[in-house]
Design an enzyme around this catalytic site. Structure first.
Site: not given
Ligand code: NAD
Length: 338
Positions: A58, A229
């Site tokens: 992005e 997202d």
């Molecule tokens: P990450 O991969 O470090 O952590 C995600 C965690 O979710 C992992 O530990 C995984 O084991 C866990 N997980 C997956 N499925 C699950 C479930 N069904 N139940 C419980 N846990 C589960 O990712 P991150 O950097 O922490 O990002 C988290 C999410 O937030 C991502 O999807 C990312 O794209 C999104 N994000 C959104 C924004 C925003 O502005 N909205 C900003 C940053 C990241």
């Protein structure tokens, strides 16, 4: 000399330690709220995204009349299995008057901080003021940043957490304790949702998931839905969105990338800036369900990068490098090659 400030992730971490985490985060939450209040003065556009089978790339530009910022960022849920972050980013800040870049910075830490700050602003306006239990499902890279920021705006006494990865849970528990948060592990996402006054969903997985079902939420709960997202990547039972007061950042982007892609425009109550500016009320009763359907917008990165640039300049953080050419005459760029 056309010097550009180079601010690495280590520089940012050092700067945050110098300022102090509470002060840094409180300052950013304040800056984020002020930025949402200035929404109509800013140049706001949805980001440009390219999708791949393994993730998304992005580009996110935003500006006021003085400062222009752009972030490039990814979302690759399979990355941790390759020992890489799911989300990594780079930010550039430029002077809009001359167009010259002022700073090139890591934007991975700023992304985590600004997502936390945006959730804190939404929580301040949408959650019950007496929210004591914070729940989080998905304790990956963003989780501590999100929980800490939210804990600065509501009187959180306990954080209940769950992740399908036991190592991510252990890591979260240790980090949460170091932040002074009382953390309690749950056995399932359902247990977290059933206990939470404020719930954060921050899972990373492709597909339309139902990490939280409507029946699990307490009356009056507020949800910060962070992990849904991208197109085809959502976390909430659509019934939640149909019943809750749903607030998005930027409608046009949310309809493509957010939870509301599953239910459409009719389910959206407001954009966050409208609530922050007092154009529409936030929470109006103790029992209503509220959702902040966050996808992350460029204006939030603009707020974080301008905030960081000011702090770094004040405190002499980062390295000023001669990144750009300074030819003897502006029309003689070729002189650099002779
Ligand atoms: P990450 O991969 O470090 O952590 C995600 C965690 O979710 C992992 O530990 C995984 O084991 C866990 N997980 C997956 N499925 C699950 C479930 N069904 N139940 C419980 N846990 C589960 O990712 P991150 O950097 O922490 O990002 C988290 C999410 O937030 C991502 O999807 C990312 O794209 C999104 N994000 C959104 C924004 C925003 O502005 N909205 C900003 C940053 C990241």
């Amino acid at each position: 000399m056309a010097a550009v400030k180079l601010l690495t992730a280590s520089d940012i971490a050092r700067l945050v330690k110098e300022v102090g985490l509470p002060r840094f985060v409180d300052g950013l939450i304040e800056r984020m709220e002020e930025t949402f209040r200035r929404w109509k003065e800013l140049k706001v556009v949805p980001r440009v995204s390219f999708s791949y089978p393994w993730g998304v790339m992005e580009a996110m530009p935003a500006s006021d009349s003085r400062l222009y910022a752009v972030k490039i960022v990814n979302g690759h849920p399979g990355n941790p299995a390759r020992n890489l972050l799911t989300v990594a980013a780079l930010g550039i800040l430029a002077d809009a008057e001359t167009g010259y870049p002022l700073m090139v910075a890591d934007a991975t830490l700023p992304t985590a901080f600004r997502t936390g700050a945006a959730c804190a602003v939404a929580t301040k306006h949408l959650a019950r003021r007496d929210s004591r239990v914070l729940g989080i499902i998905g304790t990956g890279a963003q989780s501590e940043f999100l929980c800490y920021a939210v804990s600065r705006v509501v009187p959180i006494e306990e954080v209940v957490f769950y992740d399908i990865d036991p190592l991510a849970m252990k890591k979260f528990e240790e980090n949460a304790r170091s932040l002074g948060l009382r953390a309690r592990a749950a056995g399932s996402g359902r247990e977290v949702a059933e206990r939470a006054d404020v719930l954060i969903t921050a899972t990373a997985a492709r597909g339309r998931r139902k990490v939280v079902e409507r029946g699990w939420l307490k009356p009056g709960a507020h949800v910060n839905a962070v992990g849904g997202d991208a197109p085809g990547k959502t976390e909430l039972d659509p019934q939640i969105l149909l019943e809750a007061k749903v607030v998005v950042e930027l409608l046009e982007q949310a309809l493509v990338e957010g939870e509301v892609q599953n239910v459409g425009r009719g389910a959206v109550y407001a954009e966050l800036w409208e609530i922050v500016s007092g154009l529409k009320p936030g929470r109006v009763s103790e029992s209503e369900l509220t959702v902040f359907d966050s996808v992350g917008v460029a204006v939030e990165d603009w707020a974080a990068l301008t905030y960081l640039y000011e702090l770094a300049s004040e405190r002499g953080a980062g390295l000023d490098v001669d990144l750009l050419p300074s030819p003897p005459h502006p029309k003689n760029l070729f002189a650099l090659l002779r």
